[in-house]
Every structure is written in structure tokens, then in C-alpha cells.
Design a protein around this motif. Structure first.
Motif, PDB file in Angstrom:
ATOM      1  N   ILE A 170       0.848  -1.197   0.000  1.00 43.04           N
ATOM      2  CA  ILE A 170       0.000   0.000   0.000  1.00 43.04           C
ATOM      3  C   ILE A 170       0.885   1.250   0.000  1.00 43.04           C
ATOM      4  O   ILE A 170       1.789   1.387   0.825  1.00 43.04           O
ATOM      5  CB  ILE A 170      -0.916   0.010   1.232  1.00 43.04           C
ATOM      6  N   ASP A 171       0.620   2.146  -0.926  1.00 37.17           N
ATOM      7  CA  ASP A 171       1.378   3.398  -1.009  1.00 37.17           C
ATOM      8  C   ASP A 171       0.742   4.525  -0.207  1.00 37.17           C
ATOM      9  O   ASP A 171       1.428   5.436   0.249  1.00 37.17           O
ATOM     10  CB  ASP A 171       1.489   3.859  -2.472  1.00 37.17           C
ATOM     11  N   ARG A 172      -0.587   4.477  -0.068  1.00 30.34           N
ATOM     12  CA  ARG A 172      -1.272   5.547   0.653  1.00 30.34           C
ATOM     13  C   ARG A 172      -2.579   5.024   1.233  1.00 30.34           C
ATOM     14  O   ARG A 172      -3.214   4.137   0.673  1.00 30.34           O
ATOM     15  CB  ARG A 172      -1.555   6.745  -0.252  1.00 30.34           C
ATOM     16  N   LEU A 173      -2.957   5.611   2.342  1.00 31.64           N
ATOM     17  CA  LEU A 173      -4.233   5.324   2.977  1.00 31.64           C
ATOM     18  C   LEU A 173      -5.124   6.551   2.833  1.00 31.64           C
ATOM     19  O   LEU A 173      -4.647   7.686   2.888  1.00 31.64           O
ATOM     20  CB  LEU A 173      -4.040   5.006   4.458  1.00 31.64           C
ATOM     21  N   ALA A 174      -6.409   6.338   2.646  1.00 33.33           N
ATOM     22  CA  ALA A 174      -7.348   7.454   2.524  1.00 33.33           C
ATOM     23  C   ALA A 174      -8.570   7.175   3.393  1.00 33.33           C
ATOM     24  O   ALA A 174      -8.954   6.019   3.589  1.00 33.33           O
ATOM     25  CB  ALA A 174      -7.768   7.656   1.072  1.00 33.33           C
ATOM     26  N   VAL A 175      -9.176   8.243   3.891  1.00 35.48           N
ATOM     27  CA  VAL A 175     -10.352   8.101   4.742  1.00 35.48           C
ATOM     28  C   VAL A 175     -11.189   9.370   4.646  1.00 35.48           C
ATOM     29  O   VAL A 175     -10.659  10.471   4.539  1.00 35.48           O
ATOM     30  CB  VAL A 175      -9.941   7.836   6.211  1.00 35.48           C
ATOM     31  N   THR A 176     -12.511   9.202   4.640  1.00 37.42           N
ATOM     32  CA  THR A 176     -13.381  10.373   4.698  1.00 37.42           C
ATOM     33  C   THR A 176     -13.330  10.935   6.114  1.00 37.42           C
ATOM     34  O   THR A 176     -13.442  10.205   7.096  1.00 37.42           O
ATOM     35  CB  THR A 176     -14.831  10.005   4.336  1.00 37.42           C
ATOM     36  N   THR A 177     -13.158  12.260   6.204  1.00 42.29           N
ATOM     37  CA  THR A 177     -12.906  12.896   7.499  1.00 42.29           C
ATOM     38  C   THR A 177     -14.061  13.771   7.977  1.00 42.29           C
ATOM     39  O   THR A 177     -13.955  14.410   9.016  1.00 42.29           O
ATOM     40  CB  THR A 177     -11.637  13.745   7.429  1.00 42.29           C
ATOM     41  N   GLY A 178     -15.167  13.819   7.220  1.00 36.07           N
ATOM     42  CA  GLY A 178     -16.311  14.565   7.708  1.00 36.07           C
ATOM     43  C   GLY A 178     -16.863  15.516   6.658  1.00 36.07           C
ATOM     44  O   GLY A 178     -16.213  15.780   5.645  1.00 36.07           O
ATOM     45  N   PRO A 179     -18.095  15.940   6.904  1.00 28.29           N
ATOM     46  CA  PRO A 179     -18.908  15.636   8.080  1.00 28.29           C
ATOM     47  C   PRO A 179     -19.502  14.241   8.014  1.00 28.29           C
ATOM     48  O   PRO A 179     -19.395  13.570   7.001  1.00 28.29           O
ATOM     49  CB  PRO A 179     -20.002  16.710   8.028  1.00 28.29           C
TER      50      PRO A 179
END
Length: 230
Positions: free
Chosen positions: A57-66
Motif C-alpha cells: 500500500i502506497d497511501r491510505l485514505a479516509v473520509t474525514t467529515g462531516p
């Protein structure tokens, strides 16, 4: 670049693996179980189905809001933990921007709208053309009346507030995004992350955009107490 993305901002929970703009694997659950009980198993399954090891994995992503306060904390905490354990860079993605990436197959203005209660919606406008997403307005919380002042006719609306906006502005010839493309999902967060800068796990934060209900109620009680003492 291989991106592992998660979305826990709503009642549904999803995890996706994208490589150079191509979706390799995605898991999506909307069964009422808590995200803390399902997320890491979904991450393992998503990686296994694509035969990708955590070290690739080169990068992690996540929705941060709202979104859901508890859900956002679960997703961001999980990504921070994976980032720190594997020394992997992270990208936090606005939930509204992620929603716009659901509709790259369309062309025109997209209005991402999430129910914010207290008579407001969390919203932002985007232009989608040729598969590319361009932000038109900053993320904001506003009344439906205020949204009506900037919402163009013919816009596509998505998010859990889409039906509310669609009904409220029935004279605008708005388009309601199909149910399959209306709500948050990890694959769109991954596609958005490809165009955004990365930060370290320590720098990744949640964007609540508003105090929680418990915090608002506590502040109101303190205000009443202070007023009574004067």
C-alpha cells in the motif's frame, strides 16, 4: 500508486483498493452492525481479494467529515493506526468531495448535501466534466434558503440530504442521483485522494464541522447556569 481507502462516515461501512485510478476490490456493508466490529475484517478481505499485501500500500485514505461522530472517529483512528504501524502516508477526504467523485460519469454541476439537522445541510458545489471534479464552493453548513441562492438549475444532487434538496427546489429541474451513486463509499474517497496531498498519520484529523449534540447540550446548560448566577 495503490490506495487503500475506508469510509465510516454514515450508517454504511466500506473499504476499497484502487491502483492508478482502477478499482481493484471493494467491500460495502449496510447491515446495522457497528463499524468497529466490521471495518478491519473488511480491510483484510479487500486486500486478500486483490492479492495485495499490506506492505504494497502506497497511501491510505479516509473520509474525514462531516458525518457520524462515532463513525468518523472509528475510520480515522483505524487509518492512523495502520499509517503509524506501516509508515504509510495518509489523505483525509472531505465527505462532500468524495460524494462528487461518485458522479464522474456525469457532466454538469453536482450538489453534495448531507443532513445537518437544526434546519441546515452540509453542502458544497462541484463541476464534473470529462471525469474530472472541480470544486466550485467551499464546504459549508447552511440553511436551505441560503443554498437556494447558489444552487443552479439542473444540478445533480447526492448525499443523504439529496431528497430533501430535490423536494425543496422542485422548480429547479434538479436531478436526483441514482440510489447506487447517492451515498458515500470508499472507492470514491480513493479516487479523490489521488488528486490530494498526503500527510502523516499524526497529522490526520477529523473535520467534525460542528460540536456534537452532547457538547451543544452541555454548552447550553452551562450558559443557563451562568445566566442564573448573575
Amino acid at each position: 500508486m495503490i490506495i487503500l481507502a475506508v469510509d465510516t462516515s454514515s450508517k454504511a461501512c466500506s473499504c476499497a483498493l484502487v491502483k492508478d485510478g482502477v478499482l481493484l476490490s471493494e467491500s460495502y456493508l449496510h447491515v446495522g452492525l457497528t463499524h468497529s466490529a466490521t471495518l478491519m475484517g473488511m480491510v483484510e478481505d479487500t486486500l486478500a481479494h486483490a492479492s495485495v499485501a499490506p506492505g504494497e500500500i502506497d497511501r491510505l485514505a479516509v473520509t474525514t467529515g462531516p458525518g457520524s461522530y462515532t463513525g468518523l472517529r472509528i475510520g480515522v483512528s483505524a487509518v492512523k493506526g495502520m499509517a503509524l504501524a506501516g509508515a504509510i502516508a495518509c489523505t483525509g477526504v472531505s465527505t462532500r468531495l468524495s460524494l462528487a467523485y461518485n458522479l464522474t460519469c456525469w457532466g454538469g454541476t453536482v450538489c453534495a448535501a448531507l443532513v445537518a439537522r437544526v434546519g441546515q445541510v452540509f453542502t458544497a458545489l462541484f463541476s464534473v466534466k470529462g471525469g474530472e471534479v472541480t470544486r466550485l464552493t467551499e464546504d459549508d453548513a447552511m440553511t436551505l434558503e441560503a443554498l437556494g441562492e447558489i444552487l443552479p438549475a439542473g444540478a445533480m444532487v447526492c448525499g443523504d440530504g439529496a431528497e430533501l434538496v430535490f423536494r425543496t427546489f422542485s422548480d429547479r429541474a434538479l436531478r436526483l442521483a441514482p440510489a447506487a451513486l447517492r451515498y458515500q463509499r470508499a472507492s470514491s474517497a480513493a479516487f479523490a485522494a489521488e488528486q490530494l496531498p498526503a500527510v502523516s498519520g499524526e497529522e490526520l484529523t477529523v473535520e467534525y464541522h460542528r460540536l456534537s449534540q452532547a457538547e451543544r447540550e452541555r454548552a447550553a446548560r452551562l450558559k443557563e447556569t451562568d445566566s442564573g448566577c448573575c
